[in-house]
Design a protein around this motif. Structure first.
Motif, PDB file in Angstrom:
ATOM      1  N   ASP A 103       0.833  -1.202   0.000  1.00 10.76           N
ATOM      2  CA  ASP A 103       0.000   0.000   0.000  1.00 10.76           C
ATOM      3  C   ASP A 103       0.868   1.253   0.000  1.00 10.76           C
ATOM      4  N   GLU A 104       0.227   2.402   0.188  1.00 17.91           N
ATOM      5  CA  GLU A 104       0.935   3.684   0.135  1.00 17.91           C
ATOM      6  C   GLU A 104       2.035   3.782   1.193  1.00 17.91           C
ATOM      7  N   VAL A 105       1.770   3.246   2.387  1.00 17.72           N
ATOM      8  CA  VAL A 105       2.763   3.305   3.462  1.00 17.72           C
ATOM      9  C   VAL A 105       4.022   2.546   3.065  1.00 17.72           C
ATOM     10  N   VAL A 106       3.853   1.338   2.550  1.00 15.36           N
ATOM     11  CA  VAL A 106       4.993   0.515   2.146  1.00 15.36           C
ATOM     12  C   VAL A 106       5.742   1.164   0.990  1.00 15.36           C
ATOM     13  N   ARG A 107       5.005   1.625  -0.001  1.00 16.41           N
ATOM     14  CA  ARG A 107       5.645   2.180  -1.203  1.00 16.41           C
ATOM     15  C   ARG A 107       6.386   3.474  -0.910  1.00 16.41           C
ATOM     16  N   SER A 108       5.853   4.302  -0.009  1.00 16.72           N
ATOM     17  CA  SER A 108       6.478   5.597   0.248  1.00 16.72           C
ATOM     18  C   SER A 108       7.560   5.545   1.328  1.00 16.72           C
ATOM     19  N   SER A 109       7.408   4.631   2.303  1.00 22.17           N
ATOM     20  CA  SER A 109       8.377   4.559   3.390  1.00 22.17           C
ATOM     21  C   SER A 109       9.452   3.496   3.161  1.00 22.17           C
ATOM     22  N   GLY A 110       9.105   2.450   2.423  1.00 20.15           N
ATOM     23  CA  GLY A 110      10.082   1.413   2.122  1.00 20.15           C
ATOM     24  C   GLY A 110      10.922   1.791   0.913  1.00 20.15           C
ATOM     25  N   ARG A 111      12.087   1.167   0.797  1.00 23.03           N
ATOM     26  CA  ARG A 111      12.945   1.416  -0.375  1.00 23.03           C
ATOM     27  C   ARG A 111      12.722   0.308  -1.393  1.00 23.03           C
ATOM     28  N   SER A 112      12.281   0.689  -2.571  1.00 20.12           N
ATOM     29  CA  SER A 112      12.003  -0.297  -3.611  1.00 20.12           C
ATOM     30  C   SER A 112      13.299  -0.955  -4.066  1.00 20.12           C
ATOM     31  N   LEU A 113      13.325  -2.285  -4.012  1.00 16.54           N
ATOM     32  CA  LEU A 113      14.497  -3.045  -4.451  1.00 16.54           C
ATOM     33  C   LEU A 113      14.300  -3.637  -5.838  1.00 16.54           C
ATOM     34  N   GLY A 114      13.123  -3.439  -6.378  1.00 23.82           N
ATOM     35  CA  GLY A 114      12.851  -3.953  -7.720  1.00 23.82           C
ATOM     36  C   GLY A 114      12.062  -5.251  -7.690  1.00 23.82           C
ATOM     37  N   ARG A 115      12.032  -5.917  -8.834  1.00 29.44           N
ATOM     38  CA  ARG A 115      11.259  -7.149  -8.973  1.00 29.44           C
ATOM     39  C   ARG A 115      12.170  -8.348  -8.702  1.00 29.44           C
ATOM     40  N   PHE A 116      11.684  -9.262  -7.856  1.00 28.80           N
ATOM     41  CA  PHE A 116      12.462 -10.430  -7.457  1.00 28.80           C
ATOM     42  C   PHE A 116      11.794 -11.722  -7.910  1.00 28.80           C
ATOM     43  N   LYS A 117      12.629 -12.712  -8.140  1.00 28.45           N
ATOM     44  CA  LYS A 117      12.150 -14.068  -8.392  1.00 28.45           C
ATOM     45  C   LYS A 117      11.967 -14.749  -7.049  1.00 28.45           C
ATOM     46  N   LEU A 118      10.810 -15.360  -6.816  1.00 28.53           N
ATOM     47  CA  LEU A 118      10.519 -16.034  -5.556  1.00 28.53           C
ATOM     48  C   LEU A 118      10.503 -17.546  -5.753  1.00 28.53           C
ATOM     49  N   THR A 119      11.266 -18.231  -4.943  1.00 28.40           N
ATOM     50  CA  THR A 119      11.193 -19.688  -4.873  1.00 28.40           C
ATOM     51  C   THR A 119      10.835 -20.046  -3.434  1.00 28.40           C
ATOM     52  N   PHE A 120      10.607 -21.328  -3.184  1.00 28.86           N
ATOM     53  CA  PHE A 120      10.135 -21.743  -1.859  1.00 28.86           C
ATOM     54  C   PHE A 120      10.912 -22.966  -1.380  1.00 28.86           C
ATOM     55  N   TYR A 121      11.197 -22.980  -0.078  1.00 34.73           N
ATOM     56  CA  TYR A 121      11.931 -24.112   0.494  1.00 34.73           C
ATOM     57  C   TYR A 121      11.366 -24.492   1.852  1.00 34.73           C
ATOM     58  N   CYS A 122      11.681 -25.719   2.278  1.00 32.28           N
ATOM     59  CA  CYS A 122      11.179 -26.215   3.561  1.00 32.28           C
ATOM     60  C   CYS A 122      12.356 -26.698   4.406  1.00 32.28           C
ATOM     61  N   LEU A 156      21.179  -9.413   6.247  1.00 33.20           N
ATOM     62  CA  LEU A 156      20.507 -10.308   7.185  1.00 33.20           C
ATOM     63  C   LEU A 156      19.942  -9.497   8.356  1.00 33.20           C
ATOM     64  N   GLY A 157      18.766  -9.867   8.789  1.00 31.35           N
ATOM     65  CA  GLY A 157      18.100  -9.153   9.876  1.00 31.35           C
ATOM     66  C   GLY A 157      17.148  -8.080   9.397  1.00 31.35           C
ATOM     67  N   SER A 158      17.199  -7.767   8.097  1.00 32.92           N
ATOM     68  CA  SER A 158      16.332  -6.719   7.548  1.00 32.92           C
ATOM     69  C   SER A 158      14.890  -7.213   7.435  1.00 32.92           C
ATOM     70  N   ARG A 159      13.971  -6.263   7.559  1.00 29.70           N
ATOM     71  CA  ARG A 159      12.568  -6.555   7.274  1.00 29.70           C
ATOM     72  C   ARG A 159      12.264  -6.105   5.852  1.00 29.70           C
ATOM     73  N   VAL A 160      11.624  -6.985   5.113  1.00 25.45           N
ATOM     74  CA  VAL A 160      11.256  -6.641   3.744  1.00 25.45           C
ATOM     75  C   VAL A 160       9.766  -6.896   3.541  1.00 25.45           C
ATOM     76  N   TYR A 161       9.202  -6.185   2.591  1.00 20.73           N
ATOM     77  CA  TYR A 161       7.797  -6.395   2.251  1.00 20.73           C
ATOM     78  C   TYR A 161       7.757  -6.938   0.833  1.00 20.73           C
ATOM     79  N   TYR A 203      10.240  -4.484  -1.192  1.00 19.44           N
ATOM     80  CA  TYR A 203      10.573  -3.207  -0.559  1.00 19.44           C
ATOM     81  C   TYR A 203      11.343  -3.468   0.730  1.00 19.44           C
ATOM     82  N   LEU A 204      12.446  -2.769   0.902  1.00 17.15           N
ATOM     83  CA  LEU A 204      13.227  -2.866   2.131  1.00 17.15           C
ATOM     84  C   LEU A 204      12.639  -1.889   3.138  1.00 17.15           C
ATOM     85  N   LEU A 205      12.162  -2.422   4.271  1.00 16.22           N
ATOM     86  CA  LEU A 205      11.542  -1.575   5.287  1.00 16.22           C
ATOM     87  C   LEU A 205      12.569  -1.058   6.289  1.00 16.22           C
TER      88      LEU A 205
END
Length: 206
Positions: A103-122, A156-161, A203-205
């Protein structure tokens, strides 16, 4: 006669201001109890001391209401950002949802890192190289919180959205996780296959 008119005109103006103050309170306009009449009076009273028009009184009240609305909006914005940065991340089932769009809060306060490829692991040996569920950060991986990142891109330790997925903490790394790629931790190996590969804005928060 002029003095009498001037005397009662002033009383009429004060009565109008008091009535307007009561009206604003009835409409739930958030203005401190001891300020509305004084603020409106100061805003609309001409230098000559003559009684302001009803239009001027209404315009001043509208301006005051807009200021209060903007203050409330700024407070809500600040509280949401504080929650994103500091609230405890508990277990939740990870899945794409339009309700989790940035949302607006994330987009304006977070730093956009661009588009990422997402994979999943267990936590299995095949996915994680170990079976104890421990991450590179020393935490125990948790679905809804843990992601593996390239620490050269996301410390490491960063919060991302992740747009459409929500807030995560960069807790893990992987030999195949390089550049704009994120591995999202899930509890189930089968669900990793079900989710496949996805792409999302990140987005890097903080």
């Amino acid at each position: 006669m002029y003095q009498i008119i001037k005397k009662y005109s002033r009383r009429v103006f004060l009565l109008m201001a008091a009535c307007l103050s009561l009206t604003m309170s009835a409409l739930a306009i958030d203005v401190p109890e001891n300020q509305p009449a004084a603020l409106i009076s100061a805003a609309v009273a001409p230098a000559s001391g003559s009684v302001p028009s009803s239009a001027a009184v209404f315009a001043a009240a509208q301006t005051l209401a807009e200021q209060r609305e903007e203050e409330a909006r700024a407070l809500a914005f600040s509280e949401q950002m504080h929650s994103l940065l500091h609230s405890s991340l508990t277990h939740r089932t990870v899945a794409y949802s339009s309700a989790l769009a940035a949302d607006e809060v994330v987009r304006s306060s977070g730093r956009s890192l661009g588009r990422f490829k997402l994979t999943f692991y267990c936590p299995c040996v095949k996915c994680n190289g170990r079976s104890d569920g421990l991450t590179r950060s020393g935490t125990t991986a948790l679905e809804g919180r843990t992601i593996a990142v390239d620490p050269q891109v996301i410390p490491l330790g960063s919060r991302v959205y992740i747009d459409g997925y929500g807030v995560f903490i960069a807790e893990d790394t992987g030999s195949a996780i390089k550049s704009n790629k994120i591995d999202v931790f899930l509890d189930s190996h089968s669900r990793c296959f079900e989710n496949g590969i996805a792409y999302a804005d990140v987005y890097l928060l903080g």
